[in-house]
Design a protein around this motif. Structure first.
Motif, PDB file in Angstrom:
ATOM      1  N   TRP A 162       0.835  -1.190   0.000  1.00 20.16           N
ATOM      2  CA  TRP A 162       0.000   0.000   0.000  1.00 20.16           C
ATOM      3  C   TRP A 162       0.879   1.253   0.000  1.00 20.16           C
ATOM      4  CZ3 TRP A 162      -0.763  -4.255   3.153  1.00 20.16           C
ATOM      5  CH2 TRP A 162      -1.908  -5.031   2.845  1.00 20.16           C
ATOM      6  N   ASP A 163       0.564   2.167  -0.880  1.00 17.67           N
ATOM      7  CA  ASP A 163       1.351   3.383  -1.079  1.00 17.67           C
ATOM      8  C   ASP A 163       0.695   4.534  -0.312  1.00 17.67           C
ATOM      9  OD1 ASP A 163       2.841   5.492  -1.992  1.00 17.67           O
ATOM     10  OD2 ASP A 163       2.620   5.021  -4.114  1.00 17.67           O
ATOM     11  N   LYS A 164       1.425   5.111   0.641  1.00 23.51           N
ATOM     12  CA  LYS A 164       0.893   6.222   1.422  1.00 23.51           C
ATOM     13  C   LYS A 164       1.089   7.568   0.723  1.00 23.51           C
ATOM     14  CE  LYS A 164      -0.334   3.626   4.899  1.00 23.51           C
ATOM     15  NZ  LYS A 164      -1.772   3.415   5.206  1.00 23.51           N
ATOM     16  N   GLY A 224       5.760   7.273   2.895  1.00 24.29           N
ATOM     17  CA  GLY A 224       6.101   5.875   3.072  1.00 24.29           C
ATOM     18  C   GLY A 224       5.131   4.908   2.409  1.00 24.29           C
ATOM     19  N   ALA A 225       5.413   3.627   2.597  1.00 26.88           N
ATOM     20  CA  ALA A 225       4.591   2.557   2.034  1.00 26.88           C
ATOM     21  C   ALA A 225       4.562   1.399   3.016  1.00 26.88           C
ATOM     22  CB  ALA A 225       5.149   2.097   0.686  1.00 26.88           C
ATOM     23  N   ALA A 245      10.901   5.138   2.963  1.00 25.03           N
ATOM     24  CA  ALA A 245      11.496   5.737   1.759  1.00 25.03           C
ATOM     25  C   ALA A 245      10.772   5.341   0.476  1.00 25.03           C
ATOM     26  CB  ALA A 245      12.967   5.338   1.652  1.00 25.03           C
ATOM     27  N   GLU A 246       9.761   4.490   0.570  1.00 28.11           N
ATOM     28  CA  GLU A 246       9.160   3.929  -0.642  1.00 28.11           C
ATOM     29  C   GLU A 246       7.840   4.570  -1.048  1.00 28.11           C
ATOM     30  OE1 GLU A 246      12.465   2.128  -0.643  1.00 28.11           O
ATOM     31  OE2 GLU A 246      11.340   1.840   1.206  1.00 28.11           O
ATOM     32  N   GLY A 247       7.406   5.614  -0.372  1.00 31.10           N
ATOM     33  CA  GLY A 247       6.152   6.266  -0.730  1.00 31.10           C
ATOM     34  C   GLY A 247       6.185   6.833  -2.143  1.00 31.10           C
ATOM     35  N   ASP A 287      -5.675   2.386  -0.614  1.00 33.05           N
ATOM     36  CA  ASP A 287      -6.736   1.836   0.221  1.00 33.05           C
ATOM     37  C   ASP A 287      -6.655   0.311   0.239  1.00 33.05           C
ATOM     38  OD1 ASP A 287      -7.797   4.420   0.638  1.00 33.05           O
ATOM     39  OD2 ASP A 287      -8.839   4.300  -1.297  1.00 33.05           O
ATOM     40  N   GLY A 288      -7.364  -0.269   1.201  1.00 29.03           N
ATOM     41  CA  GLY A 288      -7.478  -1.723   1.259  1.00 29.03           C
ATOM     42  C   GLY A 288      -6.644  -2.381   2.334  1.00 29.03           C
ATOM     43  N   GLN A 289      -5.824  -1.614   3.051  1.00 23.90           N
ATOM     44  CA  GLN A 289      -5.037  -2.225   4.117  1.00 23.90           C
ATOM     45  C   GLN A 289      -5.972  -2.677   5.232  1.00 23.90           C
ATOM     46  OE1 GLN A 289      -1.870   0.244   5.591  1.00 23.90           O
ATOM     47  NE2 GLN A 289      -1.233  -1.218   7.137  1.00 23.90           N
TER      48      GLN A 289
END
Length: 306
Positions: free
Chosen positions: A130-132, A137-138, A166-168, A175-177
């Protein structure tokens, strides 16, 4: 009333975060297709060392705890599978910059009694990514299901969720978490205080997590902490100790599932106050370091076999 403590992040947010440009570009479709098979072997000595690392056996005359640290009639602590299956899994192949990764959540499901020694094969898959958003972040989650060699039925399933700061912005869904377990609004049914020791992280790390953050004062300072911190999975197990002592009469076979959300670090030597709520076969819990007015564990939940 539920105890009130200040909100805390796992780590200071003042550190500059720049993802290593040499790492591969993160692609959502590739991530979700990742699988990995790993092999694991453990002995009775490993099970005992783990029990000592989470603080059992401090009183050698306590017969309930002695069974976990004495080979004559050894019992396997319910959360032991998380260190057996600690290494390996598809999370390692995503391309995360591990300098900036925080342990978000962890869970273990016990399908059958975990033996004190054995060999197992674990099949890992990615549950979600999931991408924030850029700069936020992610979140990446994996599942590893362990099966004893020569068997076909699952032994234990371990779920690990990591927050990669660092991956955002990699382009995945926002969504979906899965929502965390909800803690009851009423006052706790039980309260347990468990002290850690100043050298506990040095002992616990012998079960496999050799990250210098838990041993080297210089590494801790570089990460923004004034001293090495206790392993999150040690705190995870301490919460299970509280459940086991209060509702299971130290019978590990009563634990079917145990999960937490990490909220703040614990320093070796601190006392944890664990608040517990029991509703039928579900025990909800939170863990606090009252001396610093912080919540270390949120949204905890244990399922009992009753």
């Amino acid at each position: 009333m539920r105890p009130q403590t200040s909100a805390n992040k796992l780590e200071p947010t003042t550190m500059e975060i720049r993802r290593d440009p040499s790492l591969p570009v993160i692609d959502h479709d590739r991530i979700m297709s990742l699988t990995k098979e790993t092999n694991h072997k453990w002995t009775t000595k490993d099970a005992i060392l783990y029990a000592l690392g989470i603080g059992l056996g401090t009183d050698p005359l306590d017969r309930a705890e002695l069974d976990f640290v004495y080979e004559a009639n050894v019992k396997v602590f319910p959360t032991f599978p998380v260190v057996v299956g600690f290494h390996g899994g598809p999370l390692e192949d995503i391309g995360i910059d591990y300098r900036y990764v925080l342990h978000g959540e962890h869970a273990v499901t016990l399908h059958r009694p975990f033996p004190p020694e054995g060999c197992a094969t674990a099949h890992g898959r990615i549950l979600g990514a999931w991408d924030k958003g850029h700069g936020k972040g992610a979140v990446f989650s994996q599942e590893k299901t362990m099966t004893l060699d020569g068997d076909t039925l699952p032994l234990a399933t371990i779920r690990t969720t990591s927050f990669a700061r660092a991956e955002g912005g990699f382009g995945g869904p926002r969504d979906g978490q899965p929502a965390p377990h909800s803690i009851p609004a009423r006052s706790p049914d039980r309260t347990v205080r468990i002290s850690t020791t100043p050298g506990q992280a040095l002992l616990y790390r012998q079960s496999g997590d050799l990250n210098p953050l838990h041993a080297d004062p210089d590494a801790a300072l570089a990460a923004g902490f004034h001293q090495p911190i206790l392993h999150g999975l040690c705190t995870f197990a301490i919460c299970c100790r509280a459940v086991l002592s209060e509702f299971c009469d130290f019978d590990p076979l009563m634990i079917a599932h145990h999960e937490v959300r990490f909220s703040a670090p614990v320093y070796p030597g601190e006392e944890l106050t664990v608040y517990l709520w029991k509703d039928d076969s579900v025990v909800s819990f939170e863990a606090h370091v009252e001396a610093r007015n912080v919540t270390a564990i949120r949204n905890g939940m244990t399922k009992l076999l009753i």
